[in-house]
Write an enzyme that holds these catalytic residues in place. Sequence first.
Site, PDB file in Angstrom:
ATOM      1  N   ASP A 182      -2.952  -5.187  -9.961  1.00 25.58           N
ATOM      2  CA  ASP A 182      -2.708  -6.595  -9.639  1.00 25.58           C
ATOM      3  C   ASP A 182      -1.682  -7.234 -10.582  1.00 25.58           C
ATOM      4  OD1 ASP A 182      -4.894  -6.086  -7.912  1.00 25.58           O
ATOM      5  OD2 ASP A 182      -6.312  -6.796  -9.418  1.00 25.58           O
ATOM      6  N   GLU A 215      -5.759 -11.007   0.908  1.00 25.90           N
ATOM      7  CA  GLU A 215      -5.867 -11.399  -0.510  1.00 25.90           C
ATOM      8  C   GLU A 215      -4.480 -11.283  -1.148  1.00 25.90           C
ATOM      9  OE1 GLU A 215      -8.680  -8.587  -2.138  1.00 25.90           O
ATOM     10  OE2 GLU A 215      -7.303  -6.914  -1.987  1.00 25.90           O
TER      11      GLU A 215
HETATM   12  O1  FUB Z   1      -8.555  -5.970  -8.600  1.00 27.97           O
HETATM   13  C1  FUB Z   1      -9.641  -6.555  -7.938  1.00 27.97           C
HETATM   14  C2  FUB Z   1      -9.242  -7.088  -6.614  1.00 27.97           C
HETATM   15  O2  FUB Z   1      -8.716  -6.029  -5.822  1.00 27.97           O
HETATM   16  C3  FUB Z   1      -8.112  -8.085  -6.667  1.00 27.97           C
HETATM   17  O3  FUB Z   1      -8.530  -9.355  -7.035  1.00 27.97           O
HETATM   18  C4  FUB Z   1      -7.584  -7.945  -5.303  1.00 27.97           C
HETATM   19  O4  FUB Z   1      -6.342  -8.545  -5.104  1.00 27.97           O
HETATM   20  C5  FUB Z   1      -7.562  -6.450  -5.138  1.00 27.97           C
HETATM   21  O5  FUB Z   1      -6.454  -5.876  -5.758  1.00 27.97           O
END
Ligand code: FUB
Length: 357
Positions: free
Chosen positions: A47, A257
């Site tokens: 991320d 997301e």
């Molecule tokens: O790294 C944890 C979660 O997985 C992140 O918040 C999302 O964007 C995905 O990458």
Amino acid sequence: MTRRSAPLAALLLLAAASAPAQQPEPRAPDGRRYLSQPLVSEIYTADPSAHVFNGKLYIYPSHDIDGPAPEDDLGGHFEMRDYRVLSMDSPGGKVTVHPVALDVKQVPWATKQMWAPDAAYKDGTYFLYFPAKDKAGAFRIGVATSKSPTGPFTAEPQPIRGSFSIDPAVFTDTDGKSYMYFGGIWGGQLQRNTTGRYDANGSKTDLNAPDKPALSPKVAMMSADMKQFAHPPRDVRIVDEAGKPLLGGDTDRRFFEAAWMHKYKGKYYFSWSTGDTHYLAYGIGTSPYGPFTYKGRILEPVVGWTTHHSIVEWQGKWWLFYADSQLSGQTRLRNVKMTELHYNPDGTIRTIDPLVK
Ligand code: FUB
């Protein structure tokens, strides 16, 4: 062999024996080569939110750890407990892994799962924004401050008022105003925050309404002190070329997301992960609030389940920061990477394939 060449042959044999063994080039499970290599291998990172502060590049990643939780649809296996900042002086140069910048134990309201963070700078202060679960198991978004871009950061005692869900991304516009984009479905809980309150018994993954508009990511302008929302979060509308909202069943395109915003030639580029279909997608708009018209893919699927990115201009080029699971082969243990990003003359982004033949 002449008598005079014998010592030379012996020397060559010795040199060959002491030379480091040639490592085979890493290959993806399907045999293809990786477009780029992990930026660091001493810790696992994902991320990557990249920012240029005073000409230097700083990456604010999740710090992945190998916890005991089994894999599930809601990301219970992402058990991160702290943040470490990475920095670089030049593309392709040495990457420094800085000490712990913030630990969950230092955040009074948070209990676990320090997921994808972001950072911003204003008036001599660096701000670290991060999601974590509170005591009720609801994701909230916190803020912590430091005088250094690499921390240590001091957390505010409470999460940002009115915040929920995950993946904060803070964009500062050319007029100095800053906006936070955030949200995620499934484990990111957007579907449990549709009424203004967290509903622990709400739908598990999304709205389960494939023919209805998909759940929207959120945007709020930041207050002057960068520690609160200046107004209640609003929906970020993502529409198709006809101006119609993308539908929940349009899983190749709808928001899942990993929101990110960048500005290119006066236009606003909102980008996101499609989650269970594993693409990075983007739309273009004329206001930081949207709407954003879907334009295509930035990145094809990586090795690993998640895909999450940032886009910044640095030293005259545009860069995509992303992550995959090259080093571990495991969803929960990822490594960040970077590669150059190119625009077409019409302002669209050239799709990148993270694997090459
Ligand atoms: O790294 C944890 C979660 O997985 C992140 O918040 C999302 O964007 C995905 O990458």
